[in-house]
Design an enzyme around this catalytic site. Structure first.
Site, PDB file in Angstrom:
ATOM      1  N   GLY A 692       0.820  -1.191   0.000  1.00  0.00           N
ATOM      2  CA  GLY A 692       0.000   0.000   0.000  1.00  0.00           C
ATOM      3  C   GLY A 692       0.849   1.233   0.000  1.00  0.00           C
ATOM      4  CB  SER A 694       2.029   3.576   4.721  1.00  0.00           C
ATOM      5  OG  SER A 694       1.085   2.575   5.042  1.00  0.00           O
ATOM      6  CE  LYS A 712       0.407  -0.373   7.075  1.00  0.00           C
ATOM      7  NZ  LYS A 712      -0.790   0.394   7.499  1.00  0.00           N
ATOM      8  CG  ASP A 822      -8.362   5.208   3.987  1.00  0.00           C
ATOM      9  OD1 ASP A 822      -9.169   5.511   3.094  1.00  0.00           O
ATOM     10  OD2 ASP A 822      -7.290   4.631   3.769  1.00  0.00           O
TER      11      ASP A 822
END
Length: 1017
Positions: A692, A694, A712, A822
């Site tokens: 994504g 980030s 992540k 979001d």
């Protein structure tokens, strides 16, 4: 002695009534404590106890020492109303509003003195009793916001003292009686939002001479407005909108001296508007979306208090009376989509603080009024599709509140005022199909998100300063005179969704840095003079749907990566491309995509292209002898190198691994079954499952049983990116402090000087987006429990309920409330049982305990899910999440993506269009639409409509949304569909290539301020 006896008798006489009063109070306290027990001892009335008199309890009011009022509003009551409440013989007021009370209309006939009864906003079902007239003392009756059904009984007309009758937002599906007209003392009648059988308005309604407020919006009215309404001399507020009324507006209606509000929009009224207007106190008039003809009466110019005039979507002709431009209170003026002509009155804006000015889709000529923003509050000028000419007034460039300028399809010319580009709040500038000229500025308004200037005469180069147009989402500049190169600075626009530069004179190569266009869905640079190779990075744009590079001089091969895109349209024709087309594009869908490229070929072509295996396209091959020698030499050389370096490399790796592990710090938030070594040693491309804006996401197995976690990786650069660090800190701060079954669990954080890792629980079924919009013909990873990636409706409803509960927890139950900012289907993850969990808090914002909104520095979120207030304010509240969640609900019921229903319409606009046309069944996803699910699907669709209302204050809270969705699972199926009294929606008023909403925030009392500006979504 006689004096003492007399004194004693006197004292005895005085004490007798006090003893009686004390006995009555004790009896009433006993009754109330029994009532508390029958109501399930709710904690909200914990102050009721045997040690204090009931008249001191907050929910109780007394008169002359006796209980007369019981106020149990919003006390979380979930059981039926016990008849024993009427044992309070002097009870006059009973307020049970805003609870969860089930069952039929309560038995209250023993409450002989009851004057005020409020049962609104509960779960009552069934009909109103036929003998309701036994409550003969009622003055106020409110049963709105329930599930009452059937007919309204004629006996309701036998309540002679009744002054207010509120029955709006129920499930009444029968008739209402003409006997209501017998309520001659009635002042307020609210029947809106009920699905009565088609009925005419009874003539008897004209008998209610004291009636001040009549609200019958969306009640299935037919026929004409009766002439007897001329007798409603006290009427102040009349709302008969969104029905099927026809015929003329009664000539005397505009003569009602006290009338201030008149809403007749969205009917089938015909004929002209009465010429004579004596109702000089009118504040708001809305006659839009009818079949009205004739001209706008000159008398409208006499309405000195008029602040809101809606006449759009009719067949009105003639000009606008000049007096309207002089009205001192006029704030909103909307007459679009008529047949009006002539010159716009030049005094518009000089005499009042004009807020909205919409005159599009008419035949106006001449210039725009010069002083539209003289009042300093103008938010929009919408005048497209007319015959207007001249230049844009310079004064618009000095309008700080201006949000949208829509002048496309006219005959304007000249240059755009320099200050207009910089108008502080400007979010959309739509000037397509005029004769504007000049060059683009290097800097524009900070909030500008939509620029449409196609089919004009703009020239010069695109300035390198375009990199500062950081919030640009749509840029349409087709068919102008732009030249030179397309600057690489344009690739800095990371929010770009649509880029149209076709039909210009651009030359040079297409910038290769376009990898930052992660949100781009449409790219058209056709019919220019571009050359060089097609950038490989185009194949990495995850959302790209439409690609047109035709009519240029591109050369070389088509990058194979383009074959990985899911393109709706592709045009690479009329270039100089060579070689093999990607195998995925060898499909009849792309039959005309490669025309006039003489040296293209395909493997086993389906399209009309040469076969790459033909002699003409077959490359020369090495002989098998030479090929074998090359392979053998390569193997020998590789073996020698490996043997020489093996031991040195292994030793070096051991030392470096130890040093590497020492640089990482693990911070746990849960009990862990793994170490940082397990995580760090498995951050390989083989375990990569997504990426994504980030960072990247990995699936890492942490046990022999196959249990996994998701990791992540936020960044990997020696140079600290402060924006990504801000996202990282936001996600850690939020997820490490919240615990909820519908929010992804953060297990630990592993950090070093140049990288940050977040370790989450792994969600086997990945994101909702993959299930709704992935390839429905093939299986999705980790979904062996079903044959293909189609969610049935029960699973979808369960996902909606779970996601709503997660957001509800964030908004209402966290010690510090959280706005996610979001919410979208790709941020709703699914575990092995399809339980929904909210993820990706990188954009979430903590709210202070007492703040209702929070300032943001830039627009966050994703195209298609953005609430419209992002276009005009730097302050948002939790309603932005409600809007985005409403889009997710519409995805669940339609199966469609959030944007790109077609080139010019988003899912929200499309759903509202069908809502205004009352065709909800047509948009339900056919893959899950079954008769047994229709009622639930339509309910969820309507909740999605409510959540995506343009006005934030009109959207429900997540608490209310969660309650509605959970009600679908009640034992009685669909009984408990509680819709709040503020959930009022307006019809979609979209037109041309872009859709717009006019939001009407009229509360049940008509007192809420209207802010119905047109927002570009």
């Amino acid at each position: 002695m006689s004096v003492l006896c007399l004194s004693f008798l006197f004292l005895l006489f005085l004490s007798t009534p006090f003893k009686a009063i004390s006995q009555d109070i004790n009896a009433e306290r006993t009754l109330l404590l029994k009532l508390k027990q029958q109501l399930g001892n709710p904690p909200s009335i914990g102050s009721w106890n045997s040690s204090s008199p009931p008249c001191t309890w907050p929910e109780i009011n007394c008169t002359d020492g006796s209980v007369t009022e019981v106020h149990l509003r919003d006390k979380n009551i979930t059981v039926r109303v016990p008849p024993t409440i009427c044992d309070l013989k002097n009870l006059t007021v009973l307020d049970l509003c805003d609870n969860f009370i089930p069952g039929e209309f309560p038995i209250l006939y023993s409450c002989s003195k009851l004057k005020f009864l409020d049962l609104s906003q509960n779960y009552f079902v069934g009909p109103i009793p036929d003998d309701i007239d036994r409550l003969s003392s009622l003055v106020y009756l409110d049963i709105s916001g329930n599930n009452f059904s059937g007919n309204i009984p004629p006996s309701i007309g036998r309540l002679p003292e009744l002054k207010a009758l509120q029955i709006y937002r129920n499930q009444f599906n029968g008739t209402f009686p003409r006997e209501i007209g017998n309520l001659t003392n009635l002042e307020v009648l609210e029947m809106a939002y009920n699905k009565f059988v088609p009925m005419k308005i009874p003539l008897e309604f004209g008998q209610m001479s004291k009636l001040k407020y009549l609200w019958m919006r969306e009640t299935n009215l037919i026929g004409e407005i009766p002439e007897s309404f001329n007798n409603l001399s006290s009427l102040q507020h009349l709302d008969l909108a969104i029905n099927n009324l026809e015929g003329p507006i009664p000539s005397m209606m505009f003569s009602l001296k006290n009338l201030t509000i008149l809403y007749l929009f969205h009917n089938k009224l015909s004929g002209g508007i009465p010429e004579t207007i004596d109702a000089l106190n009118l504040i708001e008039i809305d006659l839009s979306v009818n079949n009205l003809t004739g001209s706008i009466p000159e008398d409208f110019g006499k309405l000195q208090h008029l602040g809101f005039l809606n006449l759009f979507a009719n067949q009105l002709t003639g000009g606008i009376p000049t007096g309207i431009g002089r009205l001192p209170a006029l704030g909103d003026f909307r007459v679009f989509r008529n047949r009006l002509s002539g010159v716009l009155p030049p005094e518009f804006g000089l005499h009042s603080k004009l807020l909205g000015f919409e005159v599009s889709e008419n035949q106006f000529s001449g210039q725009l009024p010069e002083n539209l923003c003289a009042g300093g509050v103008l938010q929009g000028v919408v005048a497209f599709t007319n015959n207007l000419s001249g230049q844009i007034p310079e004064s618009l460039g000095n309008c700080p509140t201006l949000r949208t300028v829509q002048l496309h399809n006219n005959k304007f010319s000249g240059e755009i005022p320099r200050h207009l580009w910089m108008a502080f709040n400007l979010s959309s500038l739509m000037l397509t199909n005029n004769s504007f000229s000049g060059k683009l500025p290097s800097r524009v308004a900070w909030n500008l998100s939509r620029v449409e200037i196609s089919d004009n005469k703009f020239s010069g180069e695109i300035p390198t300063g375009i990199a500062s147009w950081s919030n640009l989402v749509v840029f349409k500049a087709s068919n102008n005179l732009f030249s030179d190169k397309i600057p690489k600075e344009i690739t800095a626009l990371s929010r770009l969704d649509t880029l149209l530069l076709d039909g210009n004179n651009f030359s040079g190569e297409l910038p290769s840095e376009i990898i930052s266009w992660r949100s781009l869905t449409t790219l058209d640079v056709s019919n220019n003079k571009l050359y060089g190779q097609i950038p490989v990075a185009i194949g990495s744009l995850p959302d790209l749907l439409n690609l047109d590079l035709s009519e240029n001089q591109f050369s070389g091969q088509i990058p194979p990566e383009i074959g990985n895109l899911t393109l709706t349209s592709l045009n690479l024709s009329s270039n100089q491309l060579v070689g093999r087309i990607p195998k995925q594009l060898n499909n009849l869908v792309y039959e005309s995509s490669f025309l006039k490229n003489a040296d293209l070929c395909a493997d086993h072509p389906i399209l009309k292209l040469p076969d790459c295996y033909s002699e003409l396209h077959q490359p020369k091959r090495l002989s098998s002898k030479y090929l074998a020698m090359i392979v053998a030499l390569a193997i020998i050389a590789s073996t020698v190198i490996l043997i020489l370096t093996f031991f040195l490399v292994q030793d070096y790796k051991r030392r470096k691994r130890q040093e590497y592990l020492a640089t990482w710090k693990l911070t746990s938030f849960q009990r862990l079954d793994f170490t940082k070594r397990n995580i760090l040693s498995n951050l390989t491309d083989n375990n990569l499952i997504g990426s994504g804006g980030s960072g990247k996401v990995y699936q890492i197995v942490i046990s022999h049983s196959g249990e996994s976690v998701a990791v992540k990786k936020i960044w990997n650069s020696k140079r600290v990116d402060h924006k990504l660090e801000k996202e990282f800190l936001a996600e850690v701060e939020i997820l490490s402090n919240i615990r909820h079954s519908n929010i992804v669990k953060l297990l630990c954080c592993i950090s070093s000087e140049d990288s940050k890792l977040l370790v989450y629980e792994y969600m086997e079924n990945q994101s909702l987006d993959r299930w709704l919009h992935g390839n429905k013909r093939s299986s999705v990873s980790g979904t062996s429990s079903i044959h293909h990636a189609i969610l049935d409706w029960p699973r979808r409803l369960r996902i909606a309920v779970g996601a709503a509960q997660g957001l509800c927890y964030m908004h209402h139950e966290c010690l510090t409330p959280i706005i996610h900012r979001d919410v979208k289907s790709s941020n709703i993850l699914l575990d092995s049982e399809f339980n929904a969990k909210i993820a990706d808090f990188g954009l979430a914002k903590m709210l202070t305990r007492h703040a209702s909104s929070q300032t943001i520095s830039a627009i966050a979120g994703s195209v298609g899910y953005l609430a419209p207030e992002y276009a005009y304010t730097t302050k948002v509240n939790a309603k932005v999440d409600v809007y985005s969640f409403g889009v997710v609900l519409l995805e669940l019921v339609t199966g469609r993506k959030a944007n790109n229903i077609d080139e010019n319409m988003s899912l929200v606009e499309w759903a509202w269009q069908h809502f205004s046309e009352d065709k909800p069944i047509e948009i339900l996803d056919p893959e899950v639409k079954e008769p047994s699910y229709l009622e639930e699907m339509i309910l969820v669709y309507k909740v999605g409509i409510l959540c995506t209302h343009a006005s934030p204050s009109t959207r429900p809270s997540m608490n209310e949304v969660s309650n509605i969705l959970r009600s679908c699972s009640f034992p009685d199926g669909h009984a408990a569909k509680k819709v709040g009294s503020e959930f009022e929606v307006a019809p979609r008023l979209g037109r041309d290539t872009d859709a717009y909403f006019s939001s009407y925030k009229h509360s049940k009392k008509g007192s809420e301020e209207d802010d119905s500006m047109i927002y570009v979504v």
